[in-house]
Design a protein around this motif. Structure first.
Motif, mmCIF file in Angstrom:
data_model
loop_
_atom_site.group_PDB
_atom_site.id
_atom_site.type_symbol
_atom_site.label_atom_id
_atom_site.label_comp_id
_atom_site.label_asym_id
_atom_site.label_seq_id
_atom_site.Cartn_x
_atom_site.Cartn_y
_atom_site.Cartn_z
ATOM 1 N N PRO A 1 87.088 40.349 66.582
ATOM 2 C CA PRO A 1 87.851 39.123 66.219
ATOM 3 C C PRO A 1 87.422 37.732 66.435
ATOM 4 C CG PRO A 1 88.666 40.379 68.173
ATOM 5 C CD PRO A 1 87.602 41.326 67.796
ATOM 6 N N ARG A 2 86.188 37.962 67.357
ATOM 7 C CA ARG A 2 85.688 36.487 67.221
ATOM 8 C C ARG A 2 84.361 36.424 66.539
ATOM 9 N NH1 ARG A 2 86.763 34.817 73.738
ATOM 10 N NH2 ARG A 2 88.940 34.771 73.658
ATOM 11 N N VAL B 1 87.335 33.809 57.808
ATOM 12 C CA VAL B 1 88.759 33.995 57.466
ATOM 13 C C VAL B 1 89.850 33.220 57.882
ATOM 14 C CG1 VAL B 1 90.513 35.963 57.261
ATOM 15 C CG2 VAL B 1 88.230 36.634 56.744
ATOM 16 N N ARG B 2 89.513 32.705 59.061
ATOM 17 C CA ARG B 2 90.665 31.873 59.907
ATOM 18 C C ARG B 2 90.133 30.239 59.594
ATOM 19 N NH1 ARG B 2 89.519 35.170 64.594
ATOM 20 N NH2 ARG B 2 88.129 33.463 65.435
ATOM 21 N N GLY B 3 88.999 30.149 58.616
ATOM 22 C CA GLY B 3 88.834 28.789 58.229
ATOM 23 C C GLY B 3 87.747 28.036 58.900
ATOM 24 N N LYS B 4 87.113 28.733 59.889
ATOM 25 C CA LYS B 4 85.948 27.995 60.693
ATOM 26 C C LYS B 4 84.963 28.438 60.111
ATOM 27 C CE LYS B 4 88.246 28.995 65.369
ATOM 28 N NZ LYS B 4 87.987 29.358 66.832
ATOM 29 N N PRO C 1 88.269 21.959 61.868
ATOM 30 C CA PRO C 1 89.378 22.675 61.161
ATOM 31 C C PRO C 1 90.060 21.588 60.552
ATOM 32 C CG PRO C 1 89.525 22.697 63.805
ATOM 33 C CD PRO C 1 88.076 22.037 63.569
ATOM 34 N N ALA D 1 85.477 37.083 60.967
ATOM 35 C CA ALA D 1 86.750 36.530 61.347
ATOM 36 C C ALA D 1 86.964 35.229 61.500
ATOM 37 C CB ALA D 1 87.039 37.343 62.684
ATOM 38 N N GLN D 2 86.000 34.605 62.048
ATOM 39 C CA GLN D 2 86.002 33.120 61.990
ATOM 40 C C GLN D 2 86.057 32.419 60.450
ATOM 41 O OE1 GLN D 2 82.616 31.002 64.259
ATOM 42 N NE2 GLN D 2 82.616 32.985 65.519
ATOM 43 N N PRO E 1 88.941 37.448 51.325
ATOM 44 C CA PRO E 1 89.945 37.909 52.385
ATOM 45 C C PRO E 1 90.546 39.108 51.875
ATOM 46 C CG PRO E 1 89.511 35.625 51.630
ATOM 47 C CD PRO E 1 88.754 36.435 50.698
ATOM 48 N N GLN F 1 87.299 42.415 61.076
ATOM 49 C CA GLN F 1 88.270 41.511 61.764
ATOM 50 C C GLN F 1 88.720 42.486 63.059
ATOM 51 O OE1 GLN F 1 90.239 40.650 57.621
ATOM 52 N NE2 GLN F 1 90.685 39.058 59.212
ATOM 53 N N THR G 1 88.523 44.075 56.883
ATOM 54 C CA THR G 1 89.366 44.584 57.965
ATOM 55 C C THR G 1 88.627 44.980 59.113
ATOM 56 O OG1 THR G 1 90.356 46.579 56.976
ATOM 57 C CG2 THR G 1 91.372 44.363 56.074
#
Length: 633
Positions: free
Chosen positions: A588-589, A596-599, A633, A593-594, A575, A584, A581
């Motif tokens: 973003p989808r 990093v968002r925890g998905k 999640p 990116a998923q 991360p 990301q 970056t």
């Protein structure tokens, strides 16, 4: 009774000044030895001051890491002509376009130190010392040029001036084992040969240095072509200049042919554009042969020489274009998609106009002031034809190098080093004006010295100057938002920690496998662990680079298919890593990116490694048998 002023002045003239003159004359006679002593002092200082980086094997650039692995593989038995990196995208490996020439001093140092210590320590010592070796020919070449043009002891300023070329000097720091330091030193050696009063020696040096630089890599070919063009131009307009052009052409053509036989890898025996190959042996051999032919033709004046030169140049150009037209448009042969997704995001591939001011202004300071000094030097040498030609050569090369900065930032080190001769002359002339000139010239010299000093300390002075200007203008300097500052700090921290030896060393708890990770982390993983990776930032392996971009930009099901195609067992993400970056922001989808968002998909199983500290990355085992669903999640 003699007053103190008279006494001090008499002592200066009768005792101190003669002693300084004797020391100066002795230093000038032994200029090569003095330069060597200066280099020994600088090299010792940098090795000691950078030993912590050596201890932790801080090879900060991807090229340094691949060079390290390449040398180790060669010492372990891989062939001299086999430059494939089999731990990138195994089992086929990655096609690396470099030469083994630069491997020689690194490998020699490794073997030497292994006689006295263990292998890891020997390898670290070699990586600390090897980058400083080409700094010696760089300092000698700069000293030679300025000794030729300025006289006196101005060459001492030139020999030490690399300390003021921040971007260029970084190529010689311990652990910077890639080939750029050698190429820069050879380019300055070409300039030294071009201005040498001994035309035979100068031609040989310029030709052979050009050949060795091209054998190492093609990055400096535009500078070398410019120097060759100046040699040819001088042959056109000056009677007798064939005495330099003929040995230059023989050194270039003969050196290129010999080095191709001795160093070209198996892959570079194909007609490729990005390395010494049959393409460049043919083009440069034809150009060198044409130059030799021209020196033997009975041409009586500059008009005839110009006409003959244009004809030969046109024949060589036609030969090159008819056989390898692709090499005259793009040496790297990148696809539009690879250019857009990958190369367009590399900072050093962008022009200086796209860089931040704190990068651009200190970098431009030395070349800009050097060009002003070179123009003044040309004026002062206008009555000495030989010296005027030499100064014109330095001026043209400095202007050319500065112009290339508006193409790519990676031209910065060459622009700084090629600017040193003129800047050193300006500093010497200003000092002499202050010490020995009349009142008016002392004022002019003082202003010039202040300007040169500002250039020499451009990197540390710029932030302070920026604040001072803001105070004068009664406007505070622009400050980034707190969010941007925090984000930048997080990226810098991740960039350091995710590459660190303690963190990556934990991966060796697992059996060797292929790890899917970002392009810029691949070389570091294979340099510090026993694992393999998918790709590094090397253009010949564009398909693997694009696969990583597609996998991290796309959706989870697409990633797993791509990972399976490359036999990847694990996925490593960091991360806030700089490359991440890009994914990301661009997607973003997308899959990265998923993550990093925890998905996290169910088929990614977190791997816990035993360490006494928190790891900066997450490592997942890829389960190809599990269904393609996301965890709640």
């Amino acid at each position: 009774m003699m007053d103190s002023a008279t006494g001090n002045g008499g002592m200066w003239r009768t005792r101190i000044l003669p002693r300084i003159e004797r020391w100066s004359a002795q230093a000038d006679r032994e200029w090569m030895f003095v330069t060597f002593i200066l280099w020994v002092g600088l090299a010792s200082f940098y090795v000691v001051s950078h030993w912590s980086q050596a201890h932790w094997l801080v090879l900060s650039d991807t090229d340094d890491n691949i060079r390290f692995v390449q040398v180790k593989d060669w010492l372990a038995g891989q062939g001299w002509y086999d430059l494939r990196q089999y731990r990138l995208d195994p089992p086929g490996g990655a096609n690396i376009h470099w030469s083994r020439l630069v491997d020689l001093p690194i490998a020699g140092l490794m073997l030497f130190f292994r006689l006295f210590t263990d292998i890891p320590t020997a390898d670290r010592l070699a990586c600390a010392i090897a980058p400083l070796l080409p700094l010696l020919p760089m300092m000698l070449s700069l000293a030679f040029i300025v000794r030729r043009l300025a006289g006196g002891n101005a060459w001492i300023i030139a020999a030490l001036a690399p300390l003021a070329a921040g971007m260029g000097l970084s190529m010689y720091m311990p652990m910077r084992i890639d080939h750029h330091g050698w190429q820069l030193a050879l380019t300055v050696a070409v300039l030294a040969g071009t201005v040498d009063r001994n035309w035979l020696r100068g031609g040989v040096v310029a030709g052979l240095a050009s050949a060795v630089s091209i054998a190492i890599g093609m990055e400096m070919i535009v500078y070398l072509a410019a120097a060759g063009g100046i040699i040819a131009l001088r042959w056109v307009f000056e009677d007798g200049a064939a005495r330099r052009m003929r040995p230059y052409a023989l050194g270039l053509g003969g050196g290129i042919g010999l080095l191709f036989v001795l160093t070209a890898s198996y892959a570079n025996r194909a007609p490729v554009c990005d390395a010494l190959s049959p393409v460049w042996v043919g083009i440069l051999g034809a150009a060198a042969g044409g130059m030799v032919l021209l020196t033997y033709l009975p041409l009586r004046n500059w008009q005839q020489r110009l006409t003959a030169g244009v004809v030969v140049g046109a024949i060589v150009a036609a030969f090159a274009f008819s056989n390898w037209p692709q090499c005259l448009t793009s040496a790297y042969q990148l696809s539009p998609e690879l250019q857009k997704l990958w190369l367009a995001n590399i900072r050093e591939a962008k022009p200086i106009t796209a860089q931040a001011r704190n990068v651009a202004i200190p970098l431009l300071a030395l070349p800009v002031v050097a060009i002003l000094g070179a123009l003044v030097a040309c004026w002062t040498a206008r009555r000495d034809k030989e010296t005027l030609w030499a100064w014109a050569t330095v001026t043209l090369m400095t202007i050319f190098a500065l112009g290339l900065l508006f193409w790519q930032l990676r031209a910065g080190p060459a622009a700084q080093f090629l600017a040193i001769p003129a800047a050193a002359w300006a500093a010497w002339a200003a000092a002499r004006a202050v010490l020995f000139g009349r009142r008016a010239w002392r004022i002019v010299g003082g202003v010039a010295m202040a300007l040169v000093a500002a250039v020499l300390f451009a990197y540390p002075l710029y932030p302070e100057a920026n604040r001072l200007i803001a105070d004068v203008m009664e406007a505070p300097p622009a400050k980034p938002s707190p969010g941007l500052v925090k984000r930048t700090a997080a990226i810098r921290k991740a960039n350091g920690r995710c590459r660190s030896l303690p963190a990556l060393g934990a991966l060796d708890q697992l059996p060797s496998a292929t790890i899917f990770t970002m392009v810029d982390l691949g070389p570091r993983i294979i340099a510090t662990t026993h694992h393999s990776a998918i790709a590094g930032p090397y253009h010949r392996n564009g398909a693997a680079i694009l696969d990583i971009h597609h996998a991290l930009d796309g959706q989870p099901e697409g990633f797993r298919a791509i990972a399976a195609r490359h036999f990847a067992k694990y996925l490593l993400i960091c991360p806030n890593f700089p490359e991440g970056t890009v994914y990301q922001a661009r997607s973003p989808r997308g899959f990265y990116a998923q993550l990093v968002r925890g998905k996290i998909p169910e088929w990614l199983k977190l791997v816990n490694l035993r360490t006494g500290f928190a790891l900066p990355f997450q490592l997942y085992r890829i389960d190809y048998s599990a269904p393609n669903r996301k965890k709640a999640p």
